[in-house]
Design a protein around this motif. Structure first.
Motif, mmCIF file in Angstrom:
data_model
loop_
_atom_site.group_PDB
_atom_site.id
_atom_site.type_symbol
_atom_site.label_atom_id
_atom_site.label_comp_id
_atom_site.label_asym_id
_atom_site.label_seq_id
_atom_site.Cartn_x
_atom_site.Cartn_y
_atom_site.Cartn_z
ATOM 1 N N GLY A 1 3.188 -5.300 -0.443
ATOM 2 C CA GLY A 1 4.573 -5.661 -0.179
ATOM 3 C C GLY A 1 5.327 -4.540 0.517
ATOM 4 N N TRP A 2 5.099 -3.307 0.066
ATOM 5 C CA TRP A 2 5.779 -2.162 0.675
ATOM 6 C C TRP A 2 5.402 -2.031 2.153
ATOM 7 N N CYS A 3 4.117 -2.131 2.458
ATOM 8 C CA CYS A 3 3.665 -2.013 3.852
ATOM 9 C C CYS A 3 4.243 -3.119 4.719
ATOM 10 N N ARG A 4 4.182 -4.330 4.223
ATOM 11 C CA ARG A 4 4.712 -5.455 4.989
ATOM 12 C C ARG A 4 6.213 -5.321 5.204
ATOM 13 N N MET A 5 6.930 -4.918 4.171
ATOM 14 C CA MET A 5 8.379 -4.772 4.289
ATOM 15 C C MET A 5 8.733 -3.658 5.275
ATOM 16 N N THR A 6 8.018 -2.550 5.218
ATOM 17 C CA THR A 6 8.272 -1.458 6.153
ATOM 18 C C THR A 6 8.084 -1.923 7.590
ATOM 19 N N SER B 1 8.087 4.603 6.781
ATOM 20 C CA SER B 1 8.252 5.161 5.435
ATOM 21 C C SER B 1 6.963 5.830 4.986
ATOM 22 N N ARG B 2 7.079 6.589 3.921
ATOM 23 C CA ARG B 2 5.926 7.175 3.227
ATOM 24 C C ARG B 2 6.068 6.820 1.757
ATOM 25 N N LEU B 3 4.978 6.338 1.181
ATOM 26 C CA LEU B 3 4.968 5.946 -0.232
ATOM 27 C C LEU B 3 4.066 6.907 -0.990
ATOM 28 N N HIS B 4 4.566 7.396 -2.107
ATOM 29 C CA HIS B 4 3.828 8.372 -2.920
ATOM 30 C C HIS B 4 3.763 7.893 -4.365
#
Length: 111
Positions: free
Chosen positions: A26-31, A43-46
């Motif tokens: 979801g994070w990748c698609r939203m970005t 973005s970068r997710l950690h």
């Protein structure tokens, strides 16, 4: 856009155990949707060992981020749903204005 105009936002989430992959998808698609539809710069997710997921998103300036926040419709409703079903706790976003950036960009472009 100059580097001085660049604006970042820090996000913090607790993800329901077992829902990490759905959250990341979801994070990748939203970005990507935000990049394509609203002018975000990625973005970068950690992940932190204390169980918090932290991300920062880059924007060309604060005005672009604020304009995106005012829109009621999600740029990717399916991605938003994946994330909503995965997030246990969410803290308010923290706007960040860069003062000093010492990240080696050569490593980001393969140099």
């Amino acid at each position: 856009m100059t580097e001085q105009d660049t604006f970042y936002v820090l996000y913090r989430f607790k993800v329901t155990p077992g829902r990490e992959e759905a959250f990341k998808e979801g994070w990748c698609r939203m970005t990507e949707a935000i990049r394509e539809q609203r002018g975000g710069l990625g973005s970068r997710l950690h992940y932190s060992k204390d169980g918090w997921w932290m991300a920062y998103a880059k924007w060309p300036n604060r005005k672009a981020w604020e304009s995106s926040q005012r829109l009621s419709e999600s740029p990717d409703s399916e991605a938003a749903e994946l994330m909503a079903q995965s997030i246990q706790e969410r803290l308010p976003p923290i706007p960040l204005v860069p003062e000093i950036d010492l990240i080696d960009r050569r490593s980001e472009i393969g140099g």
